[in-house]
Design a protein around this motif. Structure first.
Motif, PDB file in Angstrom:
ATOM      1  N   ASP A  16       0.823  -1.213   0.000  1.00 29.72           N
ATOM      2  CA  ASP A  16       0.000   0.000   0.000  1.00 29.72           C
ATOM      3  C   ASP A  16       0.853   1.257   0.000  1.00 29.72           C
ATOM      4  OD1 ASP A  16      -2.284  -1.532  -0.029  1.00 29.72           O
ATOM      5  OD2 ASP A  16      -2.540  -1.464   2.151  1.00 29.72           O
ATOM      6  N   THR A  17       1.918   1.293   0.810  1.00 27.54           N
ATOM      7  CA  THR A  17       2.748   2.498   0.842  1.00 27.54           C
ATOM      8  C   THR A  17       3.537   2.640  -0.441  1.00 27.54           C
ATOM      9  OG1 THR A  17       4.554   1.385   1.980  1.00 27.54           O
ATOM     10  CG2 THR A  17       2.958   2.546   3.362  1.00 27.54           C
ATOM     11  N   ILE A  18       3.903   1.548  -1.078  1.00 30.16           N
ATOM     12  CA  ILE A  18       4.599   1.637  -2.355  1.00 30.16           C
ATOM     13  C   ILE A  18       3.672   2.226  -3.400  1.00 30.16           C
ATOM     14  CG2 ILE A  18       5.563   0.276  -4.243  1.00 30.16           C
ATOM     15  CD1 ILE A  18       6.855  -1.474  -2.103  1.00 30.16           C
ATOM     16  N   ASP A  19       2.427   1.781  -3.447  1.00 28.93           N
ATOM     17  CA  ASP A  19       1.470   2.335  -4.394  1.00 28.93           C
ATOM     18  C   ASP A  19       1.258   3.825  -4.160  1.00 28.93           C
ATOM     19  OD1 ASP A  19       1.208  -0.131  -5.585  1.00 28.93           O
ATOM     20  OD2 ASP A  19      -0.659  -0.637  -4.559  1.00 28.93           O
ATOM     21  N   ASP A  20       1.318   4.288  -2.918  1.00 29.15           N
ATOM     22  CA  ASP A  20       1.160   5.708  -2.609  1.00 29.15           C
ATOM     23  C   ASP A  20       2.361   6.531  -3.064  1.00 29.15           C
ATOM     24  OD1 ASP A  20      -1.305   5.210  -1.502  1.00 29.15           O
ATOM     25  OD2 ASP A  20      -0.559   5.153   0.562  1.00 29.15           O
ATOM     26  N   ASP A  21       3.499   5.886  -3.290  1.00 29.97           N
ATOM     27  CA  ASP A  21       4.708   6.586  -3.701  1.00 29.97           C
ATOM     28  C   ASP A  21       4.697   6.984  -5.169  1.00 29.97           C
ATOM     29  OD1 ASP A  21       5.838   6.428  -1.211  1.00 29.97           O
ATOM     30  OD2 ASP A  21       7.121   4.716  -1.683  1.00 29.97           O
ATOM     31  N   LEU A  22       3.776   6.421  -5.951  1.00 26.56           N
ATOM     32  CA  LEU A  22       3.812   6.586  -7.389  1.00 26.56           C
ATOM     33  C   LEU A  22       2.414   6.880  -7.919  1.00 26.56           C
ATOM     34  CD1 LEU A  22       5.539   6.236  -9.982  1.00 26.56           C
ATOM     35  CD2 LEU A  22       4.876   3.831  -9.941  1.00 26.56           C
ATOM     36  N   ASP A  23       2.276   8.001  -8.638  1.00 25.27           N
ATOM     37  CA  ASP A  23       1.009   8.300  -9.287  1.00 25.27           C
ATOM     38  C   ASP A  23       0.878   7.426 -10.530  1.00 25.27           C
ATOM     39  OD1 ASP A  23       0.405  10.264  -7.459  1.00 25.27           O
ATOM     40  OD2 ASP A  23       1.188  11.889  -8.687  1.00 25.27           O
ATOM     41  N   VAL A  24      -0.307   6.916 -10.755  1.00 26.66           N
ATOM     42  CA  VAL A  24      -0.576   6.075 -11.916  1.00 26.66           C
ATOM     43  C   VAL A  24      -1.693   6.722 -12.715  1.00 26.66           C
ATOM     44  CG1 VAL A  24      -1.329   3.791 -12.672  1.00 26.66           C
ATOM     45  CG2 VAL A  24       0.125   4.016 -10.657  1.00 26.66           C
ATOM     46  N   TYR A  25      -1.540   6.763 -14.027  1.00 29.12           N
ATOM     47  CA  TYR A  25      -2.562   7.345 -14.884  1.00 29.12           C
ATOM     48  C   TYR A  25      -3.688   6.349 -15.111  1.00 29.12           C
ATOM     49  CZ  TYR A  25      -4.923   9.305 -18.901  1.00 29.12           C
ATOM     50  OH  TYR A  25      -5.886   9.800 -19.746  1.00 29.12           O
ATOM     51  N   ALA A  26      -4.919   6.817 -14.962  1.00 27.20           N
ATOM     52  CA  ALA A  26      -6.089   5.992 -15.258  1.00 27.20           C
ATOM     53  C   ALA A  26      -7.139   6.869 -15.931  1.00 27.20           C
ATOM     54  CB  ALA A  26      -6.650   5.374 -13.988  1.00 27.20           C
ATOM     55  N   ASP A  27      -7.675   6.392 -17.052  1.00 29.43           N
ATOM     56  CA  ASP A  27      -8.693   7.157 -17.790  1.00 29.43           C
ATOM     57  C   ASP A  27      -9.876   7.534 -16.902  1.00 29.43           C
ATOM     58  OD1 ASP A  27      -7.446   7.254 -20.271  1.00 29.43           O
ATOM     59  OD2 ASP A  27      -8.290   5.333 -20.895  1.00 29.43           O
ATOM     60  N   ALA A  33      -2.624  16.856 -14.796  1.00 33.11           N
ATOM     61  CA  ALA A  33      -1.665  17.117 -15.868  1.00 33.11           C
ATOM     62  C   ALA A  33      -0.406  16.270 -15.720  1.00 33.11           C
ATOM     63  CB  ALA A  33      -1.293  18.594 -15.899  1.00 33.11           C
ATOM     64  N   PHE A  34       0.023  16.046 -14.482  1.00 33.51           N
ATOM     65  CA  PHE A  34       1.276  15.344 -14.230  1.00 33.51           C
ATOM     66  C   PHE A  34       1.097  14.325 -13.119  1.00 33.51           C
ATOM     67  CE2 PHE A  34       2.279  19.541 -15.798  1.00 33.51           C
ATOM     68  CZ  PHE A  34       3.186  19.266 -16.818  1.00 33.51           C
ATOM     69  N   GLY A  35       1.845  13.255 -13.202  1.00 38.36           N
ATOM     70  CA  GLY A  35       1.930  12.275 -12.129  1.00 38.36           C
ATOM     71  C   GLY A  35       3.346  12.286 -11.607  1.00 38.36           C
ATOM     72  N   TYR A  36       3.498  12.138 -10.301  1.00 39.10           N
ATOM     73  CA  TYR A  36       4.817  12.246  -9.685  1.00 39.10           C
ATOM     74  C   TYR A  36       5.178  10.994  -8.905  1.00 39.10           C
ATOM     75  CZ  TYR A  36       3.973  17.200 -10.552  1.00 39.10           C
ATOM     76  OH  TYR A  36       3.685  18.397 -11.136  1.00 39.10           O
ATOM     77  N   SER A  37       6.471  10.796  -8.783  1.00 35.62           N
ATOM     78  CA  SER A  37       7.008   9.777  -7.908  1.00 35.62           C
ATOM     79  C   SER A  37       7.427  10.469  -6.618  1.00 35.62           C
ATOM     80  CB  SER A  37       8.227   9.108  -8.555  1.00 35.62           C
ATOM     81  OG  SER A  37       8.861   8.270  -7.619  1.00 35.62           O
TER      82      SER A  37
END
Length: 139
Positions: A16-27, A33-37
């Motif tokens: 769960d914390t790993i998933d929170d570290d990375l933005d993922v694009y989903a339609d 505009a941007f996703g961040y690590s």
């Protein structure tokens, strides 16, 4: 006898914390505009560019040669064989994160979405990817 700890447990991190570290694009998500690590050290080797129709192209940070930011023109990213132009508003923070290799995706908004994005948030209004071989050389 105790169970062996997996690597995530040993570093005190869960999935769960790993998933929170990375933005993922989903339609289906609201426009961003941007996703961040948010990882302490960038280990995301690519930037995914998503145009307003949903087409995606990803480029490796290892091929990034130069980035430029002009608030009136936008961001220009030069890779070994491609040049990416990003136009929009409030792009300064994204440029700073791009320079530190924290951007994981750039998403172009379609016209109706761009109009609805509040003025205080970044929006990408134009995203162009050009092959360097097809671009005329500057004179």
């Amino acid at each position: 006898m105790t169970e062996p700890l997996n690597i995530l447990s040993r570093v005190n991190r869960s999935k769960d914390t790993i998933d929170d570290d990375l933005d993922v694009y989903a339609d289906s998500d609201d426009y961003r505009a941007f996703g961040y690590s948010r990882k302490p050290v960038s280990s995301d080797p690519m930037i995914n560019f998503i145009d307003s129709t949903g087409n995606q192209s990803a480029f490796a940070y290892g091929h990034l040669y130069q980035t430029k930011f002009d608030p009136s023109e936008g961001i220009t990213i030069e890779f070994t064989e491609h040049v990416v132009s990003i136009r929009g508003r409030r792009l300064g923070e994204a440029f700073a994160k791009l320079v530190s290799q924290r951007v994981v995706f750039v998403a172009e908004a379609d016209r109706p979405t761009a109009v609805l994005v509040p003025d205080d948030l970044p929006v990408v209004t134009r995203l162009e990817i050009a092959d360097k071989k097809e671009r005329p050389s500057p004179r």
